[in-house]
Design an enzyme around this catalytic site. Structure first.
Site, PDB file in Angstrom:
ATOM      1  CG  ASP A   1      -9.756   2.021  -0.476  1.00 55.69           C
ATOM      2  OD1 ASP A   1      -8.767   1.906  -1.225  1.00 55.69           O
ATOM      3  OD2 ASP A   1      -9.699   1.947   0.759  1.00 55.69           O
TER       4      ASP A   1
ATOM      5  CG  ASP B   1      -2.269   0.568   1.014  1.00 53.27           C
ATOM      6  OD1 ASP B   1      -2.421   1.331   0.050  1.00 53.27           O
ATOM      7  OD2 ASP B   1      -3.181   0.303   1.827  1.00 53.27           O
TER       8      ASP B   1
HETATM    9  C1  GLA Z   1      -5.979   1.397   1.582  1.00 50.42           C
HETATM   10  C2  GLA Z   1      -6.176   0.393   0.459  1.00 50.42           C
HETATM   11  C3  GLA Z   1      -7.287  -0.571   0.844  1.00 50.42           C
HETATM   12  C4  GLA Z   1      -6.922  -1.275   2.144  1.00 50.42           C
HETATM   13  C5  GLA Z   1      -6.668  -0.256   3.239  1.00 50.42           C
HETATM   14  C6  GLA Z   1      -6.104  -0.894   4.504  1.00 50.42           C
HETATM   15  O1  GLA Z   1      -7.083   2.223   1.707  1.00 50.42           O
HETATM   16  O2  GLA Z   1      -6.470   1.036  -0.746  1.00 50.42           O
HETATM   17  O3  GLA Z   1      -7.503  -1.517  -0.194  1.00 50.42           O
HETATM   18  O4  GLA Z   1      -5.785  -2.070   1.938  1.00 50.42           O
HETATM   19  O5  GLA Z   1      -5.737   0.736   2.817  1.00 50.42           O
HETATM   20  O6  GLA Z   1      -5.858   0.036   5.514  1.00 50.42           O
END
Ligand code: GLA
Length: 400
Positions: free
Chosen positions: A204, A149
């Site tokens: 997301d 990430d």
């Molecule tokens: C980010 C990623 C998500 C998830 C969260 C976890 O937002 O894009 O897919 O992995 O972090 O904290």
């Protein structure tokens, strides 16, 4: 030094420094499950074992799903005294190696999450400054997949940071699918091919058809927001390096028709198929959608060409995807709030892929038409294609 010798040194130097991502992994889009969409950081050992069992008992493994990936929240809040990552001892009392063994014993593969920054998005220890050490830890636990990430990265350069982790994984020696997750902020499709096997193309996902939900500095996006935002980058995707449209929300609250369309579109886009629902309690209709082998075959087609929008007139999204052996897939998604009466004259269509010159000669040749959700034959392109597509539902066909 003479010129040929210099050239030779240059070539050798170039190749020894060149990309070291694990080759020949993810030649078709990876398929699996990830804990985040449903459970966020509320994960534990028993849950993961139950998910692995559900892969087998619900026929998900048989349909091609392979990776079980623990997202954020699997770690203890602090590294140990030697700086090693440790699994949260309360959530995962048996430790990660034992969990990996459980998953591997079922013929499945094991994935973990971490972050290029100093901390993960949920505030657990990130890999910054510990990349080679963490890669060795993952190898010692038999990890097969790493989602990486992009939170708390201060002034890091994205391409460089992902290269560092790629090289660390390579050095550790165990083949790992490397999933880049910088949300498209640094256009990872432009540089990700030699670094990772897939890259997230947006922020997301949310479990809605076409909404955008604000969270202060960022928004989460519904299915069609994501598709519309990133319909223009298909040339960057292909075998071993995929545009990742995010973990799926099938089974997480949309209608069955919307779930079918969402799933169909992820297949048309050649996106990784990573389930994000609670498989322990999944409804029969959800499992039916997720295990539809005729639809999955479009996603897993060896040609690995991402589909494209052909038209979107009258609230009907029409998408096409060239397949191996000169076959094609098409998806007709009804965006309207009433059923759509499709009446398509193949002779009037000119469907061609500007990327590679492939053309669907449906007006000239008779293609056999197969309905992939209906599991039935629908004649040939010699006659017009007639069907009623329900509200937010999809007619998905294969032409051969
Ligand atoms: C980010 C990623 C998500 C998830 C969260 C976890 O937002 O894009 O897919 O992995 O972090 O904290």
């Amino acid at each position: 030094m003479n010129k040929p010798l210099l050239l030779l040194i240059f070539i050798i130097g170039h190749y020894s420094l060149a990309a070291q991502k694990f080759d020949k992994l993810a030649l078709t889009p990876p398929m699996g499950w990830n804990s985040w969409n449903t459970f966020e950081t509320d994960i534990n050992e028993q849950l993961v074992k139950d998910i692995a069992d559900a892969f087998v008992s619900y026929g998900l493994k048989d349909a091609g799903y392979e990776y079980i990936v623990l997202d954020d929240g699997w770690m203890a809040r602090e590294r140990d005294e030697a700086g090693n990552l440790v699994a949260d001892p309360v959530k995962f009392p048996g430790g990660m190696k034992a969990l990996a063994d459980y998953i591997h014993a079922r013929g499945l593969k094991f994935g973990l999450y971490n972050c290029a920054g100093s901390k993960t998005c949920a505030g657990y220890p990130g890999s910054r400054g510990h990349e080679y050490q963490d890669a060795r830890t993952y190898a010692s636990w038999d990890v097969d997949y790493l989602k990486y990430d992009w939170c708390n990265t201060a002034r890091l350069n994205a391409e460089g940071a992902y290269m560092t982790m790629r090289d660390a994984l390579h050095k550790a020696g165990r083949p790992v699918v490397f999933s880049i997750c910088e949300w498209g902020d640094n256009q990872s499709w432009l540089w990700g091919k030699d670094i990772g096997h897939l890259w997230r193309v947006t922020g997301d996902i949310s479990n809605c058809w076409d909404c955008e939900i604000g969270h202060g500095s960022w928004s989460s996006l519904g299915v069609w927001r994501i598709i519309n935002l990133r319909k223009g980058i298909r040339q960057y995707s292909g075998p071993g390096h995929w545009n990742d449209y995010d973990m799926m929300e099938v089974g997480n609250g949309m209608t069955d028709a919307e779930d079918r369309s969402h799933f169909a579109m992820w297949c048309m886009l050649a996106s990784p198929l990573v389930m994000g629902n609670d498989l322990r309690t999944a409804a029969a209709e959800t499992v039916k959608t997720l295990t539809n082998k005729e639809v999955i075959a479009v996603n897993q087609d060896p040609l690995g060409v991402q589909g494209f929008r052909y038209t979107d007139a009258d609230g009907l999204e029409v998408w096409a995807k060239p397949l191996d052996n000169g076959e094609w897939a098409m998806a007709f998604v009804n965006m309207n709030d009433e059923p759509y009466e499709l009446d398509l004259d193949w002779k009037k269509q000119d469907i061609s892929d500007g990327l590679n010159g492939r053309r669907l000669e449906a007006g000239k040749k008779d293609y056999h038409i197969r309905s992939l959700f209906g599991h039935k034959d629908m004649g040939t392109t010699g006659q017009p294609l007639r069907a009623v597509v329900g509200v937010h539902d999809v007619l998905m066909i294969r032409l051969k």
